[in-house]
Motif scaffolding. Structure first.
Motif, PDB file in Angstrom:
ATOM      1  N   UNK A 198     -24.798  44.453   2.817  1.00 37.91           N
ATOM      2  CA  UNK A 198     -25.815  44.033   2.299  1.00 37.91           C
ATOM      3  C   UNK A 198     -27.190  44.577   2.933  1.00 37.91           C
ATOM      4  N   UNK A 199     -28.220  44.933   2.338  1.00 37.32           N
ATOM      5  CA  UNK A 199     -29.320  45.630   2.909  1.00 37.32           C
ATOM      6  C   UNK A 199     -30.526  44.896   2.611  1.00 37.32           C
ATOM      7  N   UNK A 200     -31.241  44.297   3.791  1.00 36.97           N
ATOM      8  CA  UNK A 200     -32.467  43.933   3.447  1.00 36.97           C
ATOM      9  C   UNK A 200     -33.623  44.243   4.344  1.00 36.97           C
ATOM     10  N   UNK A 201     -34.694  43.751   4.074  1.00 36.69           N
ATOM     11  CA  UNK A 201     -35.895  44.183   5.018  1.00 36.69           C
ATOM     12  C   UNK A 201     -36.869  43.071   5.169  1.00 36.69           C
ATOM     13  N   UNK A 202     -36.900  42.922   6.643  1.00 39.56           N
ATOM     14  CA  UNK A 202     -38.262  41.955   7.326  1.00 39.56           C
ATOM     15  C   UNK A 202     -39.451  42.599   7.318  1.00 39.56           C
ATOM     16  N   UNK A 203     -40.618  41.939   6.673  1.00 35.53           N
ATOM     17  CA  UNK A 203     -41.757  42.527   6.619  1.00 35.53           C
ATOM     18  C   UNK A 203     -42.734  41.488   7.445  1.00 35.53           C
ATOM     19  N   UNK A 204     -43.029  42.124   8.646  1.00 34.01           N
ATOM     20  CA  UNK A 204     -43.637  41.159   9.726  1.00 34.01           C
ATOM     21  C   UNK A 204     -45.286  41.392   9.495  1.00 34.01           C
ATOM     22  N   UNK A 205     -45.854  40.341   9.651  1.00 32.52           N
ATOM     23  CA  UNK A 205     -47.117  40.552   9.564  1.00 32.52           C
ATOM     24  C   UNK A 205     -47.785  40.850  11.177  1.00 32.52           C
ATOM     25  N   UNK A 206     -48.861  40.614  11.597  1.00 32.07           N
ATOM     26  CA  UNK A 206     -49.068  40.982  13.081  1.00 32.07           C
ATOM     27  C   UNK A 206     -48.244  39.950  14.195  1.00 32.07           C
ATOM     28  N   UNK A 207     -47.629  40.878  15.050  1.00 33.60           N
ATOM     29  CA  UNK A 207     -46.760  40.109  16.159  1.00 33.60           C
ATOM     30  C   UNK A 207     -47.351  40.652  17.422  1.00 33.60           C
ATOM     31  N   UNK A 208     -47.387  39.835  18.430  1.00 36.43           N
ATOM     32  CA  UNK A 208     -47.583  40.304  19.963  1.00 36.43           C
ATOM     33  C   UNK A 208     -46.527  41.064  20.233  1.00 36.43           C
ATOM     34  N   UNK A 209     -46.781  42.344  20.521  1.00 39.13           N
ATOM     35  CA  UNK A 209     -45.294  43.270  20.955  1.00 39.13           C
ATOM     36  C   UNK A 209     -46.255  44.180  21.695  1.00 39.13           C
ATOM     37  N   UNK A 210     -45.682  45.539  22.086  1.00 35.81           N
ATOM     38  CA  UNK A 210     -46.007  46.582  22.849  1.00 35.81           C
ATOM     39  C   UNK A 210     -46.462  47.641  21.984  1.00 35.81           C
TER      40      UNK A 210
ATOM     41  N   UNK B 218     -53.039  32.328   7.887  1.00 37.52           N
ATOM     42  CA  UNK B 218     -53.595  30.969   7.318  1.00 37.52           C
ATOM     43  C   UNK B 218     -53.201  29.744   8.348  1.00 37.52           C
ATOM     44  N   UNK B 219     -52.543  30.127   9.276  1.00 33.96           N
ATOM     45  CA  UNK B 219     -52.246  29.039  10.280  1.00 33.96           C
ATOM     46  C   UNK B 219     -52.720  29.227  11.768  1.00 33.96           C
ATOM     47  N   UNK B 220     -53.697  30.490  11.805  1.00 35.93           N
ATOM     48  CA  UNK B 220     -54.756  30.542  12.561  1.00 35.93           C
ATOM     49  C   UNK B 220     -54.086  31.127  13.884  1.00 35.93           C
ATOM     50  N   UNK B 221     -52.960  31.744  13.988  1.00 38.24           N
ATOM     51  CA  UNK B 221     -52.289  32.588  15.104  1.00 38.24           C
ATOM     52  C   UNK B 221     -51.739  33.599  14.572  1.00 38.24           C
ATOM     53  N   UNK B 222     -51.497  34.708  15.511  1.00 34.76           N
ATOM     54  CA  UNK B 222     -50.494  35.828  15.114  1.00 34.76           C
ATOM     55  C   UNK B 222     -49.240  35.526  15.619  1.00 34.76           C
ATOM     56  N   UNK B 223     -48.066  36.311  15.299  1.00 30.10           N
ATOM     57  CA  UNK B 223     -46.933  35.956  15.448  1.00 30.10           C
ATOM     58  C   UNK B 223     -46.368  36.190  16.942  1.00 30.10           C
ATOM     59  N   UNK B 224     -45.436  35.204  17.487  1.00 29.32           N
ATOM     60  CA  UNK B 224     -44.678  35.555  18.670  1.00 29.32           C
ATOM     61  C   UNK B 224     -43.317  35.850  18.273  1.00 29.32           C
ATOM     62  N   UNK B 225     -42.840  36.833  19.052  1.00 31.06           N
ATOM     63  CA  UNK B 225     -41.366  37.384  18.872  1.00 31.06           C
ATOM     64  C   UNK B 225     -40.501  36.237  18.588  1.00 31.06           C
ATOM     65  N   UNK B 226     -40.554  35.038  19.296  1.00 27.83           N
ATOM     66  CA  UNK B 226     -39.618  34.102  19.068  1.00 27.83           C
ATOM     67  C   UNK B 226     -39.741  33.527  17.506  1.00 27.83           C
ATOM     68  N   UNK B 227     -40.528  33.768  16.735  1.00 26.88           N
ATOM     69  CA  UNK B 227     -40.848  33.452  15.440  1.00 26.88           C
ATOM     70  C   UNK B 227     -39.963  34.265  14.381  1.00 26.88           C
TER      71      UNK B 227
END
Ligand SMILES: NC(=O)c1ccc[n+]([C@@H]2O[C@H](COP(=O)([O-])OP(=O)(O)OC[C@H]3O[C@@H](n4cnc5c(N)ncnc54)[C@H](O)[C@@H]3O)[C@@H](O)[C@H]2O)c1
Length: 269
Positions: free
Chosen positions: A196-208, A228-237
């Motif tokens: 199986x081959x899939x892609x994850x398409x993140x929006x903005x996440x706080x990384x380096x 839409x929920x007022x925050x950018x992504x944390x890698x835990x998400x």
């Protein structure tokens, strides 16, 4: 009915994460190791790799490899098979910000990111790491997965594959758009072999990535305003989605492009 434990079981799986010494890749490595998988991280940054492997602990180890180095990648995959005996799950995740975009986060034109100013080597490296390395990673994963008749490949794309972000380096958008098309093509080719081959398409996440610029006020505000929920992504998400795609619970996903972005794409399109 299957228990939650069975559905999300990745215990004992042989997992590779490219670019796993930081950010989103590190989160993939953490959740897999925490759930009992044997994880090998490929990364170009020796210091980050050592630190990450030590902090994750358990059955996690690393190899210093540039995903743009084709012979190096072939050897790194073979080393995992020599140690684990097989390869079950591969996260093709390493990626870079290929220089500045043509606009600043403050809405000014950025001459350094204008098309005529982009150094050719910068363009080439952007395509090499954000696109060609995905081909290399999938190729070597499949070399080992096909004889097994099973495997999952999860590629980190971006919502920048579907929209154009003017503050991101220009080659990033065509590279990630091509990654999406490649993921679907590979899903078509490899489904018959149990892969199986899939892609994850993140929006903005706080990384380096991009020097960790999402920690800067202006950049952060620009991206937060899109959510839409007022925050950018944390890698835990990202961990729940990674576990889903790598476990029996994700058995019916293939050829999917899965957006995880706090609604940014919905606001922008
Ligand atoms: N952070 C975001 O907002 C965001 C959004 C969408 C997509 N992405 C994608 O997520 C993926 C991971 O990025 P991140 O944000 O976690 O960045 P990051 O910089 O925190 O981590 C990237 C890791 O990849 C490694 N790496 C870079 N070049 C490499 C190479 N040539 N060979 C081997 N390893 C290499 C780095 O050393 C680092 O450990 C990338 O594909 C990126 O395009 C990130």
């Amino acid at each position: 009915m299957a228990s939650l434990e069975t559905m999300f079981n990745v215990r004992g799986k042989s997992v590779i994460v490219t670019g796993g010494a930081s950010g989103i890749g590190r989160a993939y490595a953490e959740i897999m190791a925490e759930q009992g998988a044997r994880v090998c991280i490929f990364d170009i940054d020796p210091t980050g790799l050592d630190r990450t492997v030590a902090e994750i602990g358990g059955d996690c180890w690393g190899q210093i490899v540039d995903v743009g180095d084709r012979p190096g990648m072939a050897a790194a995959f073979d080393a995992v098979v020599a140690r684990h005996g097989r390869i079950d799950t591969v996260f093709a995740n390493a990626g870079i910000d290929p220089g500045p975009g043509f606009m600043t986060p403050e809405g000014e034109r950025n001459p350094a990111g204008a098309i005529e100013a982009i150094p050719d080597e910068q363009w080439d490296r952007g395509i090499e790491i954000n696109l060609t390395s995905v081909y290399t990673t999938v190729k070597h994963a499949v070399r080992h997965m096909k004889p097994q008749g099973s495997g999952e490949i999860i590629v980190t794309s971006s919502i920048a594959s579907l929209i154009n972000e003017s503050i991101v380096g220009t080659s990033y958008m065509p590279a990630k758009a091509a990654v999406n098309h490649f993921v679907r093509h590979m899903a078509m080719e490899l489904g018959a072999y149990g892969i199986r081959v899939n892609a994850i398409l993140p929006g903005p996440f706080i990384t380096n990535i991009a020097g960790g610029r999402l920690r800067n006020k202006a950049d952060r505000a620009a991206f937060e305003a899109q959510s839409l929920i007022g925050r950018i992504g944390d890698v835990e998400d990202i961990k729940g989605l990674a576990l889903l795609l790598a476990s029996p619970a994700g058995a019916y996903f293939t050829g999917s492009l899965i957006v995880i972005d706090g609604g940014s794409l919905t606001r922008m399109t």
